[in-house]
Design a protein around this motif. Structure first.
Motif, PDB file in Angstrom:
ATOM      1  N   PRO A  75       0.993  -1.262  -0.224  1.00 39.13           N
ATOM      2  CA  PRO A  75      -0.143   0.061   0.155  1.00 39.13           C
ATOM      3  C   PRO A  75       0.940   1.318   0.201  1.00 39.13           C
ATOM      4  O   PRO A  75       0.449   2.379  -0.803  1.00 39.13           O
ATOM      5  N   GLY A  76       1.951   1.076   0.657  1.00 42.50           N
ATOM      6  CA  GLY A  76       2.876   2.408   0.808  1.00 42.50           C
ATOM      7  C   GLY A  76       3.554   2.922  -0.694  1.00 42.50           C
ATOM      8  O   GLY A  76       3.345   3.919  -1.008  1.00 42.50           O
ATOM      9  N   LYS A  97       0.702   4.294  -2.962  1.00 41.08           N
ATOM     10  CA  LYS A  97       0.295   5.554  -2.617  1.00 41.08           C
ATOM     11  C   LYS A  97       1.404   6.285  -3.367  1.00 41.08           C
ATOM     12  O   LYS A  97       1.037   7.563  -3.859  1.00 41.08           O
ATOM     13  N   LEU A 104       0.763   9.536  -6.020  1.00 38.29           N
ATOM     14  CA  LEU A 104       1.157  10.916  -5.742  1.00 38.29           C
ATOM     15  C   LEU A 104       2.154  11.515  -6.934  1.00 38.29           C
ATOM     16  O   LEU A 104       2.084  12.357  -7.484  1.00 38.29           O
ATOM     17  N   PRO A 125       5.552   7.892   2.580  1.00 36.04           N
ATOM     18  CA  PRO A 125       4.824   6.736   2.919  1.00 36.04           C
ATOM     19  C   PRO A 125       5.737   5.416   3.155  1.00 36.04           C
ATOM     20  O   PRO A 125       5.373   4.519   3.837  1.00 36.04           O
ATOM     21  N   HIS A 175      -5.379  -0.552   5.293  1.00 41.37           N
ATOM     22  CA  HIS A 175      -5.159  -1.098   3.725  1.00 41.37           C
ATOM     23  C   HIS A 175      -6.214  -1.389   2.643  1.00 41.37           C
ATOM     24  O   HIS A 175      -6.012  -1.105   1.766  1.00 41.37           O
ATOM     25  N   ASP A 187      -6.855   1.895   1.397  1.00 39.13           N
ATOM     26  CA  ASP A 187      -5.544   2.101   0.331  1.00 39.13           C
ATOM     27  C   ASP A 187      -5.928   1.520  -0.987  1.00 39.13           C
ATOM     28  O   ASP A 187      -5.832   2.129  -2.019  1.00 39.13           O
ATOM     29  N   PHE A 230      -6.634   3.100  -4.653  1.00 40.38           N
ATOM     30  CA  PHE A 230      -5.707   2.620  -5.559  1.00 40.38           C
ATOM     31  C   PHE A 230      -6.662   2.143  -6.810  1.00 40.38           C
ATOM     32  O   PHE A 230      -6.577   2.571  -8.139  1.00 40.38           O
TER      33      PHE A 230
END
Lengths: 160, 178
Positions: free
Chosen positions: A39-40, A43, A47, A122, B9, B12, B16
């Motif tokens: 997930p990091g 992200k 961005l 992140p 998550h 997230d 996404f």
């Protein structure tokens, strides 16, 4: 990049020859770690797609200004915030130089682009913790600023 | 706590997925801004998809096979100045820059590397990556690249030593099990 796959395959073969069990454990460990941090990375992807929309035009438009100090300062800021693959960043730097933009401004942008990662926060904070992430990036920003000045002095573009 | 993290998550992944749908729809209706974002997205996504899986398998092998003493000896507190040389050499050959350097640094830390080694390593990973530096030298000039690397490495090492001092005083530990 191919080298990475070659290394992985060689290591896996060696590992497998010594201990099958441990090899499977290693692969599982790698997979689990990647799934935890995914997930990091996603992200950052979102961005980056956004920030890259504006950064190229911004760089061409504002870094070419007459004031070398202001240009360097903007270079440090935009370089810190954005992130670019080399095949975009370096041609862009080449364009700036061919337009007569000073080495100092190009250095500000190129060096902070590499050293300071605001957008990678992140992921960095997951591995390094918040405090270490902030300290490291602050130190990197200071180093980038010092290097910019040194390069300006070297090329005789600024005089103290 | 754990449940919260999992829900996090899910959010997230939801965002996404929505972003991907936005990119796809932009392609269909020729929405300029969305199409430009799609291009940017693909540049980085391709790199990540290609680099992250093998990088993490190698990290997995490293964590399972390499003994703590080995890393302590080369990257630990007692290693002296040599650890910075090792950190920079490792950084120069790390594929994928900081994206890969962060998890590697965390693994090194938990195998006994001290703060100064991992700070040197992460910062150097983006500074001295060999393929990038070659590209830079060919476009901006060899003089510039040598100057940049030559001036930056001492500063990176000095800052890592200072940061090490700061972090050793506190009870700071890097996140585990990530």
């Amino acid at each position: 990049m191919q080298a990475l796959y070659v290394i992985m395959v060689i290591l896996l073969i060696i590992s497998f020859a010594f201990d099958r069990e441990k090899t499977w454990k290693s692969i599982k460990r790698g997979k689990n770690k990647l799934m935890k941090i995914l997930p990091g990375y996603l992200k950052i992807l979102v961005l980056l797609s956004l920030v890259l929309l504006f950064s190229e035009d911004f760089i061409v438009e504002y870094l070419g200004g007459q004031n070398i100090i202001l240009g360097s300062f903007l270079g440090l800021i935009i370089g810190s915030i954005t992130m670019m693959p080399g095949f975009i960043a370096y041609p862009l730097a080449g364009i700036l130089l061919s337009r007569g933009v000073s080495y100092m401004v190009v250095a500000a942008f190129v060096i902070s682009l590499k050293m300071v990662g605001v957008l990678t926060y992140p992921v960095e904070k997951e591995y390094m913790g918040v405090k270490a992430t902030i300290y490291r990036n602050t130190a990197s920003f200071a180093i980038a600023a010092i290097l910019t000045l040194l390069i300006g002095l070297y090329y005789g573009e600024v005089i103290i | 706590m754990k449940k919260n993290k999992e829900q996090d998550h899910r959010l997230d992944y939801g965002i996404f997925a929505a972003f991907l749908i936005f990119l796809a729809v932009s392609q269909l209706i020729n929405f300029d801004l969305g199409m430009a974002m799609g291009e940017n997205f693909l540049i980085f996504a391709r790199d990540m998809i290609l680099i992250l899986p093998p990088a993490f398998i190698i990290i997995g092998l490293f964590e399972i096979w390499v003994k703590k003493e080995t890393i302590e000896k080369s990257f630990g507190n007692s290693s002296g100045f040599k650890k910075h040389i090792y950190a920079i050499l490792l950084a120069a050959t790390t594929v994928g820059g900081t994206f890969v350097a962060f998890p590697v640094a965390n693994s090194l830390y938990h195998k006994g590397a001290d703060y100064s080694s991992i700070f040197s390593y992460i910062t150097a990973a983006s500074l001295v990556m060999i393929p990038m530096s070659v590209m830079e030298a060919s476009i901006i000039g060899l003089e510039f690249t040598l100057l940049r690397i030559g001036l930056s490495l001492p500063l990176v090492v000095i800052s890592s030593i200072i940061l090490n001092k700061i972090f050793q005083q506190g009870n700071y530990v890097l996140p585990a099990n990530v």
